[in-house]
Design a protein around this motif. Structure first.
Motif, PDB file in Angstrom:
ATOM      1  N   VAL A  13       5.612  13.807   7.701  1.00  0.00           N
ATOM      2  CA  VAL A  13       4.688  13.214   6.742  1.00  0.00           C
ATOM      3  C   VAL A  13       4.645  14.104   5.498  1.00  0.00           C
ATOM      4  O   VAL A  13       4.301  15.276   5.573  1.00  0.00           O
ATOM      5  CB  VAL A  13       3.277  13.061   7.347  1.00  0.00           C
ATOM      6  N   VAL A  14       5.024  13.534   4.360  1.00  0.00           N
ATOM      7  CA  VAL A  14       5.004  14.274   3.097  1.00  0.00           C
ATOM      8  C   VAL A  14       3.629  14.148   2.456  1.00  0.00           C
ATOM      9  O   VAL A  14       3.027  15.137   2.058  1.00  0.00           O
ATOM     10  CB  VAL A  14       6.104  13.751   2.143  1.00  0.00           C
ATOM     11  N   ASN A  15       3.138  12.922   2.346  1.00  0.00           N
ATOM     12  CA  ASN A  15       1.843  12.655   1.733  1.00  0.00           C
ATOM     13  C   ASN A  15       1.138  11.594   2.576  1.00  0.00           C
ATOM     14  O   ASN A  15       1.632  10.475   2.682  1.00  0.00           O
ATOM     15  CB  ASN A  15       2.035  12.171   0.288  1.00  0.00           C
ATOM     16  N   PRO A  16      -0.011  11.928   3.195  1.00  0.00           N
ATOM     17  CA  PRO A  16      -0.630  10.975   4.111  1.00  0.00           C
ATOM     18  C   PRO A  16      -1.278   9.763   3.446  1.00  0.00           C
ATOM     19  O   PRO A  16      -1.447   8.740   4.086  1.00  0.00           O
ATOM     20  CB  PRO A  16      -1.674  11.811   4.843  1.00  0.00           C
ATOM     21  N   LEU A  17      -1.633   9.853   2.170  1.00  0.00           N
ATOM     22  CA  LEU A  17      -2.283   8.727   1.504  1.00  0.00           C
ATOM     23  C   LEU A  17      -1.779   8.601   0.076  1.00  0.00           C
ATOM     24  O   LEU A  17      -2.045   9.453  -0.767  1.00  0.00           O
ATOM     25  CB  LEU A  17      -3.802   8.879   1.499  1.00  0.00           C
ATOM     26  N   ASN A  65     -10.105 -10.641  -8.689  1.00  0.00           N
ATOM     27  CA  ASN A  65     -10.153  -9.591  -7.677  1.00  0.00           C
ATOM     28  C   ASN A  65      -9.011  -8.623  -7.908  1.00  0.00           C
ATOM     29  O   ASN A  65      -7.934  -9.024  -8.350  1.00  0.00           O
ATOM     30  CB  ASN A  65     -10.032 -10.160  -6.255  1.00  0.00           C
ATOM     31  N   GLY A  66      -9.226  -7.375  -7.569  1.00  0.00           N
ATOM     32  CA  GLY A  66      -8.179  -6.363  -7.641  1.00  0.00           C
ATOM     33  C   GLY A  66      -7.920  -5.794  -6.264  1.00  0.00           C
ATOM     34  O   GLY A  66      -8.779  -5.833  -5.382  1.00  0.00           O
ATOM     35  N   HIS A  67      -6.707  -5.261  -6.078  1.00  0.00           N
ATOM     36  CA  HIS A  67      -6.340  -4.727  -4.769  1.00  0.00           C
ATOM     37  C   HIS A  67      -5.299  -3.637  -4.942  1.00  0.00           C
ATOM     38  O   HIS A  67      -4.372  -3.778  -5.744  1.00  0.00           O
ATOM     39  CB  HIS A  67      -5.779  -5.857  -3.897  1.00  0.00           C
ATOM     40  N   ARG A  68      -5.442  -2.537  -4.195  1.00  0.00           N
ATOM     41  CA  ARG A  68      -4.434  -1.473  -4.165  1.00  0.00           C
ATOM     42  C   ARG A  68      -4.094  -1.180  -2.712  1.00  0.00           C
ATOM     43  O   ARG A  68      -4.962  -0.832  -1.916  1.00  0.00           O
ATOM     44  CB  ARG A  68      -4.955  -0.195  -4.830  1.00  0.00           C
ATOM     45  N   GLU A  69      -2.825  -1.318  -2.375  1.00  0.00           N
ATOM     46  CA  GLU A  69      -2.365  -1.072  -1.005  1.00  0.00           C
ATOM     47  C   GLU A  69      -2.275   0.434  -0.773  1.00  0.00           C
ATOM     48  O   GLU A  69      -1.949   1.206  -1.684  1.00  0.00           O
ATOM     49  CB  GLU A  69      -0.997  -1.714  -0.804  1.00  0.00           C
ATOM     50  N   GLN A  70      -2.553   0.869   0.452  1.00  0.00           N
ATOM     51  CA  GLN A  70      -2.464   2.283   0.806  1.00  0.00           C
ATOM     52  C   GLN A  70      -1.207   2.513   1.638  1.00  0.00           C
ATOM     53  O   GLN A  70      -0.924   1.778   2.576  1.00  0.00           O
ATOM     54  CB  GLN A  70      -3.704   2.714   1.595  1.00  0.00           C
ATOM     55  N   PHE A  71      -0.458   3.559   1.278  1.00  0.00           N
ATOM     56  CA  PHE A  71       0.794   3.888   1.942  1.00  0.00           C
ATOM     57  C   PHE A  71       0.766   5.329   2.440  1.00  0.00           C
ATOM     58  O   PHE A  71      -0.057   6.134   2.013  1.00  0.00           O
ATOM     59  CB  PHE A  71       1.977   3.736   0.976  1.00  0.00           C
ATOM     60  N   THR A  72       1.697   5.643   3.331  1.00  0.00           N
ATOM     61  CA  THR A  72       1.966   7.002   3.765  1.00  0.00           C
ATOM     62  C   THR A  72       3.423   7.295   3.435  1.00  0.00           C
ATOM     63  O   THR A  72       4.304   6.502   3.773  1.00  0.00           O
ATOM     64  CB  THR A  72       1.728   7.164   5.277  1.00  0.00           C
ATOM     65  N   GLU A  73       3.672   8.427   2.776  1.00  0.00           N
ATOM     66  CA  GLU A  73       5.043   8.801   2.414  1.00  0.00           C
ATOM     67  C   GLU A  73       5.616   9.684   3.526  1.00  0.00           C
ATOM     68  O   GLU A  73       5.028  10.713   3.867  1.00  0.00           O
ATOM     69  CB  GLU A  73       5.062   9.548   1.085  1.00  0.00           C
TER      70      GLU A  73
END
Length: 105
Positions: free
Chosen positions: A64-68, A89-97
């Motif tokens: 895991v490089v960046n968890p969020l 409406n707005g939305h931002r998806e959360q990823f893990t690198e």
């Protein structure tokens, strides 16, 4: 050598040294290793193994490089041809690198 691996419902092509943005993994910490064992296909220098549904004994080891990581903002705008019938409406998806350390077949 590469593998097609399923990570949280999505399929990715995993090669050693490649970085991937996968859906957010809740208990991930930076520097922690994560193993994914749902390997669907392995290509080892031309020798292709296809699983039914997965390849036995194959796994992908990642760090895991960046968890969020937050993705780009997506604006959802709905409008009808009536007075005051607009919705925004707005939305931002959360990823893990994650970075692929090795593909074990």
């Amino acid at each position: 050598m590469y593998a097609i691996v399923e990570i949280q419902g999505q399929q990715f092509k995993a090669e050693q040294g490649k970085k991937l943005f996968v859906h957010h993994i809740k208990d991930a910490e930076a520097g922690k290793t994560v193993e994914f064992d749902k390997v669907l296909l392995v290509d080892a220098d031309g020798a292709v193994k296809v699983g039914a549904p997965t390849v036995e004994g194959a796994k992908v080891v990642c760090e895991v490089v960046n968890p969020l990581v937050k993705g780009d903002k997506v604006i959802v705008f709905k409008m009808k041809r009536r007075k005051d019938s607009r919705k925004r409406n707005g939305h931002r998806e959360q990823f893990t690198e994650v970075e692929i350390k090795s593909v074990i077949a």
